[in-house]
Design a protein around this motif. Structure first.
Motif, PDB file in Angstrom:
ATOM      1  N   SER A  69     -24.054  42.498   8.272  1.00  0.00           N
ATOM      2  CA  SER A  69     -24.023  40.908   8.225  1.00  0.00           C
ATOM      3  C   SER A  69     -24.857  40.438   9.623  1.00  0.00           C
ATOM      4  N   HIS A  70     -24.409  41.298  10.734  1.00  0.00           N
ATOM      5  CA  HIS A  70     -24.971  41.166  11.899  1.00  0.00           C
ATOM      6  C   HIS A  70     -26.702  41.063  11.940  1.00  0.00           C
TER       7      HIS A  70
ATOM      8  N   ASN B 168     -11.609  39.855  12.562  1.00  0.00           N
ATOM      9  CA  ASN B 168     -12.454  39.531  13.569  1.00  0.00           C
ATOM     10  C   ASN B 168     -12.969  40.795  14.413  1.00  0.00           C
TER      11      ASN B 168
ATOM     12  N   THR C 176     -23.408  37.010   3.845  1.00  0.00           N
ATOM     13  CA  THR C 176     -23.878  36.295   4.967  1.00  0.00           C
ATOM     14  C   THR C 176     -24.870  35.135   4.358  1.00  0.00           C
TER      15      THR C 176
ATOM     16  N   GLU D 153     -20.207  35.431  12.139  1.00  0.00           N
ATOM     17  CA  GLU D 153     -19.918  36.789  11.703  1.00  0.00           C
ATOM     18  C   GLU D 153     -18.408  36.655  11.515  1.00  0.00           C
TER      19      GLU D 153
ATOM     20  N   LEU E 218     -17.082  37.573   7.727  1.00  0.00           N
ATOM     21  CA  LEU E 218     -16.099  38.791   7.670  1.00  0.00           C
ATOM     22  C   LEU E 218     -14.752  38.355   7.101  1.00  0.00           C
TER      23      LEU E 218
ATOM     24  N   ALA F 132     -22.348  42.655   2.134  1.00  0.00           N
ATOM     25  CA  ALA F 132     -23.039  42.038   3.393  1.00  0.00           C
ATOM     26  C   ALA F 132     -23.847  41.029   3.241  1.00  0.00           C
TER      27      ALA F 132
ATOM     28  N   HIS G 180     -19.756  44.909   8.606  1.00  0.00           N
ATOM     29  CA  HIS G 180     -20.206  43.988   9.905  1.00  0.00           C
ATOM     30  C   HIS G 180     -21.393  44.189  10.272  1.00  0.00           C
TER      31      HIS G 180
ATOM     32  N   HIS H  20     -27.948  36.777  20.277  1.00  0.00           N
ATOM     33  CA  HIS H  20     -26.706  36.755  21.246  1.00  0.00           C
ATOM     34  C   HIS H  20     -27.363  36.995  22.841  1.00  0.00           C
TER      35      HIS H  20
ATOM     36  N   MET I 136     -23.391  32.954  16.928  1.00  0.00           N
ATOM     37  CA  MET I 136     -23.666  34.152  16.111  1.00  0.00           C
ATOM     38  C   MET I 136     -22.349  34.702  15.695  1.00  0.00           C
ATOM     39  N   GLU I 137     -21.430  34.927  16.688  1.00  0.00           N
ATOM     40  CA  GLU I 137     -20.034  35.515  16.565  1.00  0.00           C
ATOM     41  C   GLU I 137     -19.368  34.751  15.778  1.00  0.00           C
TER      42      GLU I 137
ATOM     43  N   LEU J  51     -28.067  38.350  10.146  1.00  0.00           N
ATOM     44  CA  LEU J  51     -28.039  37.111  11.067  1.00  0.00           C
ATOM     45  C   LEU J  51     -29.465  37.045  11.891  1.00  0.00           C
TER      46      LEU J  51
END
Length: 167
Positions: A127-128, A162, A28, A151, A155, A24, A124, A138, A147-148, A131
């Motif tokens: 990775s989130h 998604n 990223t 991601e 991913l 991850a 996920h 967000h 940001m989304e 970020l």
């Protein structure tokens, strides 16, 4: 990449968190053209009780959450919807990104509710959180869309669905 992992809850052992975090983080950072070998990250793998204390102490929210992050420095963009400035190495040639805490209980419950393997959800969330360490957020619609979108791209490169698509 110097990655320090502290596992406080042995249930994480079944997921090979080191491998998940490495994938991850690497994907990223690479996606954003950040040299992952220069980045330093600490990851605390805990349970809901521990993350609730951290959430209360640092965000004033005394409840469990899935993941928290603490950037080593403020990196947010000056305007909503813009990318943060690229990270730069410090005097020692390394990039201290910051710290992440992730809760097994909440992650497992969210993965089960979404009908996906916990390993995918954890990938996920790491990775989130990465970020966030890089200055993405967000808090408003423009920043969330940026940001989304990142991601979803990251991913997707890992062959994962998604996470924001409604089932």
């Amino acid at each position: 990449m110097p990655l320090e992992i502290v596992i406080e809850d042995s249930r994480w052992d079944d997921l090979d968190l080191t491998a998940l975090a490495d994938v991850a983080l690497t994907e990223t950072l690479s996606h954003l053209s950040v040299e992952h070998a220069l980045c330093e990250v600490s990851l605390l793998a805990c349970d809901d009780a521990r993350i609730a204390v951290l959430n209360a102490d640092f965000r004033g929210k005394p409840s469990a959450t899935n993941v928290l992050s603490w950037p080593a420095e403020e990196r947010a963009a000056s305007q909503a919807g813009e990318r943060p400035e690229p990270v730069q190495p410090g005097p020692d040639g390394m990039i201290e990104l910051g710290d992440i805490a992730i809760s097994y209980d909440t992650c497992a419950a969210e993965a089960a509710a979404a009908g996906k393997p916990p390993s995918e959800h954890v990938t996920h969330l790491i990775s989130h959180a990465t970020l966030h360490l890089l200055g993405f957020d967000h808090e408003n619609a423009q920043d969330a869309a940026l940001m989304e979108g990142l991601e979803i791209e990251i991913l997707g490169k890992l062959g994962l669905d998604n996470p924001y698509r409604e089932s």
